[in-house]
Design a protein around this motif. Structure first.
Motif, PDB file in Angstrom:
ATOM      1  N   LEU A   1      98.241  17.704   6.538  1.00 62.89           N
ATOM      2  CA  LEU A   1      97.137  16.554   7.225  1.00 62.89           C
ATOM      3  C   LEU A   1      96.151  17.907   7.742  1.00 62.89           C
ATOM      4  O   LEU A   1      95.634  17.382   7.422  1.00 62.89           O
ATOM      5  CB  LEU A   1      97.823  15.594   7.740  1.00 62.89           C
ATOM      6  N   MET A   2      97.154  18.674   7.641  1.00 60.80           N
ATOM      7  CA  MET A   2      96.111  19.817   8.882  1.00 60.80           C
ATOM      8  C   MET A   2      96.083  21.108   7.363  1.00 60.80           C
ATOM      9  O   MET A   2      96.782  21.701   7.472  1.00 60.80           O
ATOM     10  CB  MET A   2      96.626  20.259   9.812  1.00 60.80           C
ATOM     11  N   ILE A   3      95.065  21.468   7.042  1.00 59.30           N
ATOM     12  CA  ILE A   3      95.033  22.325   6.138  1.00 59.30           C
ATOM     13  C   ILE A   3      94.021  24.045   6.853  1.00 59.30           C
ATOM     14  O   ILE A   3      92.562  24.142   6.779  1.00 59.30           O
ATOM     15  CB  ILE A   3      94.280  22.131   4.812  1.00 59.30           C
ATOM     16  N   PRO A   4      94.337  24.835   7.062  1.00 57.77           N
ATOM     17  CA  PRO A   4      93.684  26.342   7.243  1.00 57.77           C
ATOM     18  C   PRO A   4      92.796  26.196   6.135  1.00 57.77           C
ATOM     19  O   PRO A   4      92.405  26.165   5.193  1.00 57.77           O
ATOM     20  CB  PRO A   4      94.755  27.261   7.028  1.00 57.77           C
ATOM     21  N   THR A   5      91.635  26.170   7.365  1.00 59.69           N
ATOM     22  CA  THR A   5      90.081  26.348   6.655  1.00 59.69           C
ATOM     23  C   THR A   5      89.225  27.152   7.612  1.00 59.69           C
ATOM     24  O   THR A   5      89.899  27.955   8.470  1.00 59.69           O
ATOM     25  CB  THR A   5      89.539  25.238   6.854  1.00 59.69           C
ATOM     26  N   ALA A   6      88.511  27.798   6.835  1.00 61.54           N
ATOM     27  CA  ALA A   6      87.347  29.555   7.554  1.00 61.54           C
ATOM     28  C   ALA A   6      86.458  28.311   6.903  1.00 61.54           C
ATOM     29  O   ALA A   6      85.311  28.603   6.059  1.00 61.54           O
ATOM     30  CB  ALA A   6      87.976  30.573   7.192  1.00 61.54           C
ATOM     31  N   TYR A   7      84.900  29.095   8.615  1.00 60.14           N
ATOM     32  CA  TYR A   7      84.339  28.623   8.315  1.00 60.14           C
ATOM     33  C   TYR A   7      82.945  29.950   8.803  1.00 60.14           C
ATOM     34  O   TYR A   7      83.292  29.604   9.841  1.00 60.14           O
ATOM     35  CB  TYR A   7      83.390  27.292   8.541  1.00 60.14           C
ATOM     36  N   GLN A   8      82.135  30.414   8.722  1.00 60.58           N
ATOM     37  CA  GLN A   8      81.171  31.441   9.430  1.00 60.58           C
ATOM     38  C   GLN A   8      82.370  32.238   9.885  1.00 60.58           C
ATOM     39  O   GLN A   8      82.173  32.807  10.615  1.00 60.58           O
ATOM     40  CB  GLN A   8      80.423  30.853  10.271  1.00 60.58           C
TER      41      GLN A   8
END
Length: 386
Positions: free
Chosen positions: A316-323
């Motif tokens: 349900l919680m996916i590792p993500t990156a932004y800026q």
């Protein structure tokens, strides 16, 4: 006394934007630039606070006793809801401990460690948790600004008592000191919170004080094509906030918001007429609760999702990156499903905020206002009884 209904409405809109900014959900609007940079709207709160308090208290705080009464009222405005939410977060941490102890699943970090260490309960109660005493956000993350707001109010009250005739000069000096500190110790950025957030707040707050002084001198003048000016200002602010991450500095943010406060305080255009309608009135009324409640709702969503991941063996919680920022993104099917989830999240936050406004904010403010009134009554000379 003028309530500046339009500015109240904008406070509500900004609170909603901050609530969306903190929601990491894979919806269609997640990467929308004004949402991803909506943390900047905290600076709007600071500017608006300085503007409104200058309007309400510039002529009322003249003695140390007046300053004390003012601060009692400000504690009544900021502290009760903050303490109520802190108690809910402590209760949630106890639930986390029970979940780990009896279900043998984790719901994030170990309970009562790091951001939720016991020492942080004391600093939160005293509203000093954002004066450089911690190396991270603590408990109710957005409350860092409530801590800095209170101490900016203290500086404002002292300035009114000691340097009333030189308020504008003092405001400029305080802003210069704040900018210098941020330039020196925070890499020239307004992105200060639990560390140098007090200087970010002082900059915005006293920019609001100066904005009010300009409003007092110029508010009777007409603005040609006021509706077009309001619309153009909104487009300009949207573009500015959207491009913040591309700019060399964000130090102009309080100035930008100061202009918007100056413009919408006049309440002349079609946008202002829209902001006076009931939905925006209520959003403005509930804005403080929206700001402090939404992180608790997010904590419940995050903790529940992590528990369900382990119990049901689903992602349900996916590792993500932004800026360059790393975080976990909540995903429940496709983006359309997450759009519905986002709407439900906002509806829940606003509904709870309506309740906390009615049953926590209003009674707390009334109690402390009563204390301030009794203080004033004790200082007034007693009339002779006939």
């Amino acid at each position: 006394m003028n309530r500046f209904a339009v500015l109240d409405g904008w406070r509500g809109i900004c609170a909603i934007l901050v609530a969306l900014f903190h929601l990491s959900a894979a919806s269609h609007i997640f990467y929308f630039p004004p949402i991803r940079n909506a943390g900047a709207f905290v600076d709007f709160f600071f500017v608006l606070s300085g503007f409104v308090l200058a309007h309400a208290y510039n002529d009322r705080v003249t003695t140390p006793g007046d300053a004390a009464d003012f601060l009692v009222r400000r504690v009544g405005r900021l502290w009760p809801l903050h303490i109520f939410m802190l108690s809910l977060f402590v209760g949630l941490e106890c639930v986390k401990w029970g979940t780990m102890a009896f279900l043998h699943v984790t719901a994030g970090d170990a309970p009562f460690t790091g951001p939720t260490e016991p020492f942080a309960i004391a600093t939160n109660i005293l509203l000093v948790h954002s004066l450089g005493l911690h190396s991270t956000y603590t408990w109710n993350g957005p409350s860092w600004s409530i801590s800095t707001e209170l101490w900016a109010n203290v500086v404002f009250a002292l300035t009114l008592v000691a340097f009333r005739r030189h308020l504008l000069l003092c405001s400029i000096l305080i802003i210069a000191l704040s900018i210098g500190t941020l330039e020196t110790f925070n890499h020239g950025s307004l992105g200060a919170t639990y560390d140098y957030g007090i200087f970010k707040c002082l900059y915005g707050f006293f920019a609001g004080v100066i904005t009010y002084a300009l409003h007092e001198k110029l508010h009777k003048g007409d603005i040609p094509l006021s509706s077009l000016v309001e619309i153009a200002t909104l487009i300009g602010i949207g573009a500015y906030v959207s491009c913040l991450h591309l700019m060399v500095t964000d130090m102009f943010t309080p100035v930008v918001f100061g202009f918007s406060v100056f413009l919408f305080a006049r309440e002349r255009g079609s946008v202002s007429r829209l902001m006076k309608t009931k939905p925006f009135h209520y959003l403005g009324q509930w804005s403080f609760s929206i700001y402090l409640v939404h992180a608790f709702v997010l904590a419940i969503i995050g903790g529940t999702s992590r528990v369900l991941q382990q119990l049901l063996h689903i992602n349900l919680m996916i590792p993500t990156a932004y800026q360059s920022h790393k975080f976990e993104m909540l995903t429940l099917g496709n983006a359309w499903m997450m759009d519905l989830f986002t709407i439900a999240y906002l509806a829940l936050v606003v509904s709870i905020s309506a309740l906390t406004y009615r049953y926590v904010e209003e009674p707390g403010r009334a109690y402390f206002n009563g204390l301030a009134k009794r203080r004033v009554a004790r200082r007034q000379p007693q009339t002779n009884m006939r």
